[in-house]
Motif scaffolding. Structure first.
Motif, PDB file in Angstrom:
ATOM      1  N   TYR A 179       0.744  -1.114   0.051  1.00 16.91           N
ATOM      2  CA  TYR A 179       0.146   0.010  -0.006  1.00 16.91           C
ATOM      3  C   TYR A 179       0.865   1.310   0.057  1.00 16.91           C
ATOM      4  CZ  TYR A 179       1.011  -0.107   5.078  1.00 16.91           C
ATOM      5  OH  TYR A 179       1.362  -0.108   6.207  1.00 16.91           O
ATOM      6  N   VAL A 207       6.600  -9.724   3.482  1.00 19.44           N
ATOM      7  CA  VAL A 207       6.701 -11.272   3.347  1.00 19.44           C
ATOM      8  C   VAL A 207       6.004 -11.516   2.035  1.00 19.44           C
ATOM      9  CG1 VAL A 207       5.948 -13.222   4.457  1.00 19.44           C
ATOM     10  CG2 VAL A 207       7.067 -11.333   5.828  1.00 19.44           C
ATOM     11  N   ARG A 247       2.561 -15.573   4.255  1.00 19.22           N
ATOM     12  CA  ARG A 247       2.109 -14.564   5.497  1.00 19.22           C
ATOM     13  C   ARG A 247       1.487 -15.539   6.732  1.00 19.22           C
ATOM     14  NH1 ARG A 247       0.219  -9.436   1.841  1.00 19.22           N
ATOM     15  NH2 ARG A 247       2.266  -9.063   1.245  1.00 19.22           N
ATOM     16  N   VAL A 268       7.293 -16.130   9.394  1.00 15.42           N
ATOM     17  CA  VAL A 268       8.588 -15.495   8.706  1.00 15.42           C
ATOM     18  C   VAL A 268       8.869 -13.893   8.851  1.00 15.42           C
ATOM     19  CG1 VAL A 268       9.538 -15.047   5.971  1.00 15.42           C
ATOM     20  CG2 VAL A 268       8.317 -17.387   6.888  1.00 15.42           C
ATOM     21  N   GLY A 269       7.819 -13.200   8.992  1.00 16.94           N
ATOM     22  CA  GLY A 269       7.930 -11.684   9.244  1.00 16.94           C
ATOM     23  C   GLY A 269       8.570 -11.548  10.574  1.00 16.94           C
ATOM     24  N   ALA A 270       8.085 -12.305  11.531  1.00 16.03           N
ATOM     25  CA  ALA A 270       8.777 -11.820  13.022  1.00 16.03           C
ATOM     26  C   ALA A 270      10.283 -12.406  12.834  1.00 16.03           C
ATOM     27  CB  ALA A 270       7.893 -12.803  13.886  1.00 16.03           C
ATOM     28  N   THR A 308       3.556   2.634  10.420  1.00 16.64           N
ATOM     29  CA  THR A 308       2.833   1.363   9.361  1.00 16.64           C
ATOM     30  C   THR A 308       1.240   1.779   9.537  1.00 16.64           C
ATOM     31  OG1 THR A 308       1.976  -1.002   9.917  1.00 16.64           O
ATOM     32  CG2 THR A 308       2.231   0.423  11.949  1.00 16.64           C
TER      33      THR A 308
HETATM   34  C1  LIG Z   1       3.212  -7.537   8.236  1.00 20.71           C
HETATM   35  C2  LIG Z   1       3.792  -8.721   7.583  1.00 20.71           C
HETATM   36  C3  LIG Z   1       5.263  -8.269   7.261  1.00 20.71           C
HETATM   37  C4  LIG Z   1       3.776  -9.875   8.884  1.00 20.71           C
HETATM   38  O1  LIG Z   1       4.638 -10.834   8.373  1.00 20.71           O
HETATM   39  P1  LIG Z   1       4.062 -12.424   8.634  1.00 20.71           P
HETATM   40  O2  LIG Z   1       5.138 -13.525   8.168  1.00 20.71           O
HETATM   41  O3  LIG Z   1       2.886 -12.364   7.958  1.00 20.71           O
HETATM   42  O4  LIG Z   1       3.991 -12.229   9.995  1.00 20.71           O
HETATM   43  P2  LIG Z   1       4.109 -13.517  11.220  1.00 20.71           P
HETATM   44  O5  LIG Z   1       3.617 -14.781  10.712  1.00 20.71           O
HETATM   45  O6  LIG Z   1       5.761 -13.566  11.375  1.00 20.71           O
HETATM   46  O7  LIG Z   1       3.316 -12.996  12.446  1.00 20.71           O
HETATM   47  C5  LIG Z   1       3.938 -12.541  13.578  1.00 20.71           C
HETATM   48  C6  LIG Z   1       2.723 -12.223  14.469  1.00 20.71           C
HETATM   49  O8  LIG Z   1       2.370 -10.763  14.009  1.00 20.71           O
HETATM   50  C7  LIG Z   1       1.078 -10.904  13.745  1.00 20.71           C
HETATM   51  N1  LIG Z   1       0.575 -10.277  12.449  1.00 20.71           N
HETATM   52  C8  LIG Z   1       1.022 -10.397  11.361  1.00 20.71           C
HETATM   53  N2  LIG Z   1       0.776  -9.510  10.595  1.00 20.71           N
HETATM   54  C9  LIG Z   1      -0.072  -8.405  10.970  1.00 20.71           C
HETATM   55  C10 LIG Z   1      -0.587  -7.137  10.722  1.00 20.71           C
HETATM   56  N3  LIG Z   1      -0.640  -6.666   9.552  1.00 20.71           N
HETATM   57  N4  LIG Z   1      -1.256  -6.829  11.841  1.00 20.71           N
HETATM   58  C11 LIG Z   1      -1.393  -7.057  13.178  1.00 20.71           C
HETATM   59  N5  LIG Z   1      -0.754  -8.283  13.518  1.00 20.71           N
HETATM   60  C12 LIG Z   1      -0.044  -9.083  12.528  1.00 20.71           C
HETATM   61  C13 LIG Z   1       0.586 -12.307  13.585  1.00 20.71           C
HETATM   62  O9  LIG Z   1      -0.818 -12.501  13.834  1.00 20.71           O
HETATM   63  C14 LIG Z   1       1.604 -13.008  14.717  1.00 20.71           C
HETATM   64  O10 LIG Z   1       0.992 -12.971  15.867  1.00 20.71           O
HETATM   65  P3  LIG Z   1       1.029 -14.449  16.632  1.00 20.71           P
HETATM   66  O11 LIG Z   1       2.665 -14.445  17.215  1.00 20.71           O
HETATM   67  O12 LIG Z   1       0.450 -14.035  17.773  1.00 20.71           O
HETATM   68  O13 LIG Z   1       0.443 -15.412  16.075  1.00 20.71           O
HETATM   69  C15 LIG Z   1       3.404  -9.427   6.400  1.00 20.71           C
HETATM   70  O14 LIG Z   1       1.839  -9.631   6.655  1.00 20.71           O
HETATM   71  C16 LIG Z   1       3.250  -8.570   5.143  1.00 20.71           C
HETATM   72  O15 LIG Z   1       4.253  -8.722   4.199  1.00 20.71           O
HETATM   73  N6  LIG Z   1       2.150  -7.878   4.917  1.00 20.71           N
HETATM   74  C17 LIG Z   1       1.980  -6.806   3.851  1.00 20.71           C
HETATM   75  C18 LIG Z   1       3.026  -5.604   3.903  1.00 20.71           C
HETATM   76  C19 LIG Z   1       3.167  -4.915   5.216  1.00 20.71           C
HETATM   77  O16 LIG Z   1       1.963  -4.532   5.537  1.00 20.71           O
HETATM   78  N7  LIG Z   1       4.200  -4.631   5.845  1.00 20.71           N
HETATM   79  C20 LIG Z   1       4.314  -3.676   7.020  1.00 20.71           C
HETATM   80  C21 LIG Z   1       4.442  -2.555   6.807  1.00 20.71           C
HETATM   81  S1  LIG Z   1       4.824  -1.565   8.281  1.00 20.71           S
END
Ligand SMILES: CC(C)(COP(=O)(O)OP(=O)(O)OC[C@H]1O[C@@H](n2cnc3c(N)ncnc32)[C@H](O)[C@@H]1OP(=O)(O)O)[C@@H](O)C(=O)NCCC(=O)NCCS
Length: 352
Positions: free
Chosen positions: A234, A286, A291, A295-297, A319
């Motif tokens: 976005y 990610v 997702r 992986v993100g964490a 964010t």
């Molecule tokens: C946001 C992002 C990087 C997270 O990566 P991910 O690999 O999906 O996250 P994880 O699986 O490692 O999640 C770790 C924790 O964060 C939480 N989480 C992940 N994305 C989240 C979001 N957008 N909002 C709130 N919580 C989120 C998960 O539920 C998880 O919580 P848990 O440990 O209690 O289960 C990924 O979803 C993504 O690429 N999103 C689109 C791009 C984006 O928005 N990037 C961030 C910009 S600031």
């Protein structure tokens, strides 16, 4: 250890030649005396090319066998990482590329002009000149008058001395030592050592959920995939050209990511940082298929532990909706502001 084990593939050797700030040429002159020169050179039309003294003046190496080389020091490895007493294990990790062949003058005017323009593009990328073009009468004299020479890239060879001679436990220890020492370039050195020793199990900190490979340093070869991931986010959608994204990633103090079992990029994150007081995290992404699998964490944990970020007392980011994701790592909300179509939430992690 066989020489073969250090061999770099041809593409990697070519890339090293292409990015080298200069190359060395070793040859002999008419009297058989050794000649060593540092040259600006470019890869063009299957040749490594350079220009020199105007045609007519003596060029001592034309028609002679020469070897050209480019080197990159990756890391100095101190002796005490492997032996607490003896100095002998001290070594250097490096990449090098060599081309061997006969130095030939390039005589076709179109090719000469292309080489001269390629040299300008490489060493004066900002432009500021009319393109060197054989059809441009303003360049007729220079194109005809300069010596343009080169060597065919047929005998191109590369070497990457990246600890391939060490046992698996020593490779793991080396990667850990590089990461914890954290000098400039050490994160990249750790990444290159792991890549060159791909059959050796990675240290646990570089293994993500479901066995994905966490990368301590991404470089240019990851850019196409990273730009593709970011193009749809976005905050970049329709407004950040790939060239800008590439420059921003290259200039970041820390750029980490993850690859799947086939080597495809599945996540990326970067930080600009002064190394001590302040860092800003950006472009955390990610691949959609990955997702919600941790992986993100894992990538963020690696980024926050990166040598250029781990000592920083205040790390910031912004964010739209991933506040809970970052809060789990200790980030707290510091403000909200309208940002066009969405509300932008700023967050900070304070340490020390
Ligand atoms: C946001 C992002 C990087 C997270 O990566 P991910 O690999 O999906 O996250 P994880 O699986 O490692 O999640 C770790 C924790 O964060 C939480 N989480 C992940 N994305 C989240 C979001 N957008 N909002 C709130 N919580 C989120 C998960 O539920 C998880 O919580 P848990 O440990 O209690 O289960 C990924 O979803 C993504 O690429 N999103 C689109 C791009 C984006 O928005 N990037 C961030 C910009 S600031």
């Amino acid at each position: 250890m066989r020489r073969e084990d250090y061999r770099m593939d041809r593409d990697a050797a070519l890339r090293l030649l292409e990015r080298a700030p200069y190359v060395h040429m070793a040859s002999t002159d008419g009297e058989g005396r050794p000649v060593l020169r540092a040259l600006h050179a470019v890869v063009c039309d299957g040749w490594l090319c350079f220009h020199g003294a105007p045609v007519g003046e003596k060029c001592s190496v034309l028609g002679r066998e020469a070897v050209f080389s480019a080197e990159e020091v990756i890391a100095e490895v101190p002796s005490y990482w492997s032996d607490p007493v003896l100095a002998c294990p001290a070594t250097t990790l490096y990449l090098s590329a060599h081309v061997r062949g006969v130095v030939d003058e390039i005589t076709v005017p179109e090719t000469r002009a292309r080489v001269l323009q390629a040299l300008m593009g490489r060493f004066q990328p900002e432009g500021g000149h009319a393109p060197v073009d054989v059809a441009d009468p303003r360049y007729t004299k220079q194109v005809a008058g300069l010596l343009v020479a080169g060597v065919r890239l047929d005998a191109l060879d590369g070497k990457g001395k990246l600890a391939q001679n060490r046992t698996p436990p020593k490779i793991v220890a080396l990667v850990e030592n590089l990461w914890s020492r954290g000098r400039d370039g050490d994160a990249r050195a750790a990444a290159l050592v792991m890549r060159a020793n791909a059959t050796v199990p990675r240290p646990a900190r570089f293994v993500g959920p479901e066995g994905v490979a966490l990368e301590p340093a991404f470089e240019d070869d990851a850019l196409p995939d990273v730009c593709a991931l970011l193009r749809d986010t976005y905050w970049h959608a329709g407004r950040s050209p790939d060239a800008d994204l590439a420059d921003a990633h290259r200039a970041s103090a820390a750029w980490v990511g993850a690859r799947d079992e086939h080597g495809a990029v599945i996540a990326s994150a970067r930080a600009v940082s002064d190394g001590v007081r302040y860092a800003y995290v950006a472009d955390v992404v990610v691949h959609p298929a990955w997702r919600g699998r941790g992986v993100g964490a894992a990538v963020m944990t690696l980024l926050l532990d990166h040598p250029r970020v781990r000592r920083v007392s205040r790390v910031e980011l912004a964010t739209r909706d991933a506040m809970a994701f970052y809060a789990a790592m200790g980030f707290v909300e510091t403000g909200r502001a309208a940002n066009g179509a969405y509300e932008r939430v700023t967050m900070a992690l304070r340490r020390g």
